[in-house]
Design an enzyme around this catalytic site. Structure first.
Site, PDB file in Angstrom:
ATOM      1  N   ASP A  65       9.121  26.316  38.470  1.00 57.20           N
ATOM      2  CA  ASP A  65       9.162  25.368  37.354  1.00 57.20           C
ATOM      3  C   ASP A  65       8.437  24.077  37.696  1.00 57.20           C
ATOM      4  OD1 ASP A  65       9.719  23.814  35.183  1.00 57.20           O
ATOM      5  OD2 ASP A  65      11.891  23.892  35.364  1.00 57.20           O
ATOM      6  N   ASP A 102       4.684  22.083  31.819  1.00 53.62           N
ATOM      7  CA  ASP A 102       5.988  22.611  32.182  1.00 53.62           C
ATOM      8  C   ASP A 102       6.043  24.125  32.081  1.00 53.62           C
ATOM      9  OD1 ASP A 102       8.681  22.953  32.637  1.00 53.62           O
ATOM     10  OD2 ASP A 102       9.261  22.420  30.602  1.00 53.62           O
TER      11      ASP A 102
END
Length: 518
Positions: free
Chosen positions: A299, A112
């Site tokens: 992201d 992430d």
């Protein structure tokens, strides 16, 4: 880590889950982990559906508004880069496997770039049901474990991950990051994490947003001289018929993963991988709101593309996505629409219109034309387009919509009719936007301007299609997200799947190039 609601709705419809097998280092000096599919357990779908209801607030609260400060393969000398392949959950979620401790205990994690901490479930997690559905870290079995014990807490919109800090080695293939501090989670939000197909989260963001000021794994890889270059890159395989989910390369890029040259933009704030993005266009026409620039975040931990409600509503309308009707929005248009148009034609400053007609309490200094500086530093310098601000927010959205239509030489009545239709296509609070699969051919291209270049997404690239024939279901890859310090865009896997993404830590920049699929 996840987008508002929509991501797991896709999960409920999925029929495949991919698993990975490790293979030796190849001749080009990279570590590759191959992927293999197995059928999804239908018994898990109910839990996934329940979890879907809670995912929306988790993204906004944990990562982009209320984050409390508090794949991995290094590259040795002479290597071009280490590659970590990722599981592909029908183009909606990607996983990879890491080892923790010695002898290594394996965990499946989400990599992430929108967070910075590494956490896995602890064997000392006794209360949370979610812990019993995933692998747990057992420190007593490891010779490399070092006690820390400092409590750690990450707040989510639907609960929290809590536990304590520990220290151990992290391994990928034959490579090791030594003395990595991470969170042993002893409490997880049960519904949110119980149905997930990952054990933990491995953050690749900057230390500025790390809970407990813990040094992130990536920082340690650089400081321990495990990478040839301070660069890592993501390649997502969006071919659902291909068992390979994708690869992460640490220490460089793999030329086989992209075509042409990357377009780079500087990081505007070291927290998330945040940068300035230009205009957003639908069918080649500007949406107006980001014409003077918006902030964006690349992201890898978000499945969809999230953006301000004011633009997502326009995207929904143009692609025929289902939405919700807002009578309050329609009331603003019917009662004040002509007045707003009149003020725009009289060259009234758009930022002050809603306060001048009495729908907003502030004096216009926080209006639609001001730019934001950072999502990390807590400033709120610009309209967020959130639905919770009542008539004021709807008025501000109407000003943006009308100003854009006015510049396209539309008549007053045409503009009012268009805005009224947008009020009927506002994004669902649950983040779910279904579209008619038979309409893909007529849907427009949606474009993002980055570094002065347009990055196009075709309908087949931004629509998630599950199933075939009469059973096919299609879901928009766009979801609304209005964060307190926004507005901003979160370019998740839907975007990164089309455009190979480079995270250049050394030069503090992010790069995008057309992804190449084998």
């Amino acid at each position: 880590m996840v987008t508002r609601g929509s991501a797991v709705t896709v999960f409920v419809l999925l029929s495949m889950l991919l698993f990975c097998w490790a293979f030796p280092v190849s001749a080009d000096g990279v570590v590759r982990i191959r992927l293999k599919k197995r059928a999804l357990d239908p018994n898990s779908r109910l839990a996934a559906r329940l979890a879907d209801r809670e995912e929306g607030t988790a993204l906004a609260a944990r990562k982009y508004g209320y984050f409390e400060p508090g794949p991995v393969g290094p590259v040795g000398p002479g290597k071009e880069g280490d590659v970590i392949a990722r599981k592909n959950y029908m183009n909606a979620r990607y996983f990879g496997e890491i080892g923790l401790g010695s002898p290594p205990q394996n965990f499946t994690v989400i990599f992430d770039t929108g967070s910075s901490n590494f956490w896995v479930p602890s064997s000392k997690c006794y209360i949370s049901v979610a812990c019993y559905f995933h692998s747990a870290y057992k420190s007593s079995l490891l010779s490399t474990y070092q006690e820390n014990g400092t409590s750690a807490y990450i707040h989510y919109g639907t609960g929290s991950v809590a536990g304590f800090l520990s220290q151990d080695h992290v391994t990928v293939g034959d490579l090791t990051i030594e003395n990595q501090v991470f969170i042993e989670a002893t409490r997880e939000p049960s519904i949110t994490f119980m149905a997930r197909k990952f054990d933990g989260i491995l953050g690749l963001g900057f230390k500025a947003i790390s809970v407990g000021n813990v040094v992130p794994i990536w920082d340690n890889m650089v400081s321990q001289s495990l990478v040839k270059e301070p660069v890592f890159s993501f390649w997502f395989n969006r071919n659902t018929e291909d068992g390979e989910g994708g690869e992460i390369v640490f220490g460089g890029t793999d030329p086989k993963h992209y075509r042409g040259e990357h377009t780079y933009v500087p990081v505007t704030q070291k927290g998330y991988w945040q940068f300035e993005m230009g205009d957003v266009l639908v069918g080649g026409q500007t949406t107006g709101f980001c014409a003077e620039g918006c902030q964006a975040i690349a992201d890898s931990g978000t499945s969809l593309i999230a953006g301000p409600t004011v633009i997502i509503a326009e995207v929904n309308q143009k692609i025929g996505a289902a939405g919700v009707v807002s009578q309050q929005c329609k009331a603003v248009v019917s009662q004040y629409g002509e007045k707003i148009m009149e003020m725009l034609m009289e060259k009234e400053e758009p930022t002050k219109i809603c306060s001048r007609i009495g729908l907003c309490a502030f004096d216009g200094t926080h209006g639609v034309s001001m730019g934001i500086k950072s999502v990390v530093n807590g400033r709120r310098d610009r309209f967020t387009g959130g639905l919770g601000d009542g008539m004021c927010s709807y008025c501000e959205m109407a000003v943006v919509w009308m100003q854009n239509q006015f510049m396209q030489s539309q008549t007053v009545q045409q503009v009012l009719d268009y805005i009224s239709e947008l009020c009927e296509r506002l994004p669902s609070p649950m983040g779910e936007s279904a579209v008619d699969c038979s309409s893909l051919a007529s849907m427009p291209v949606v474009s993002f301007t980055i570094g002065g270049k347009r990055f196009d997404l075709k309908p087949e690239q931004y629509i998630l299609k599950v199933g075939d024939g009469s059973l096919a279901q299609c879901i928009s890859g766009f979801t609304a997200l209005d964060v307190p310090q926004g507005p901003l865009w979160i370019l998740g896997d839907v975007f990164m799947g089309v455009y190979h993404t480079v995270f250049d830590y050394g030069q503090l920049r992010v790069g995008f190039a057309e992804a190449a699929w084998r």
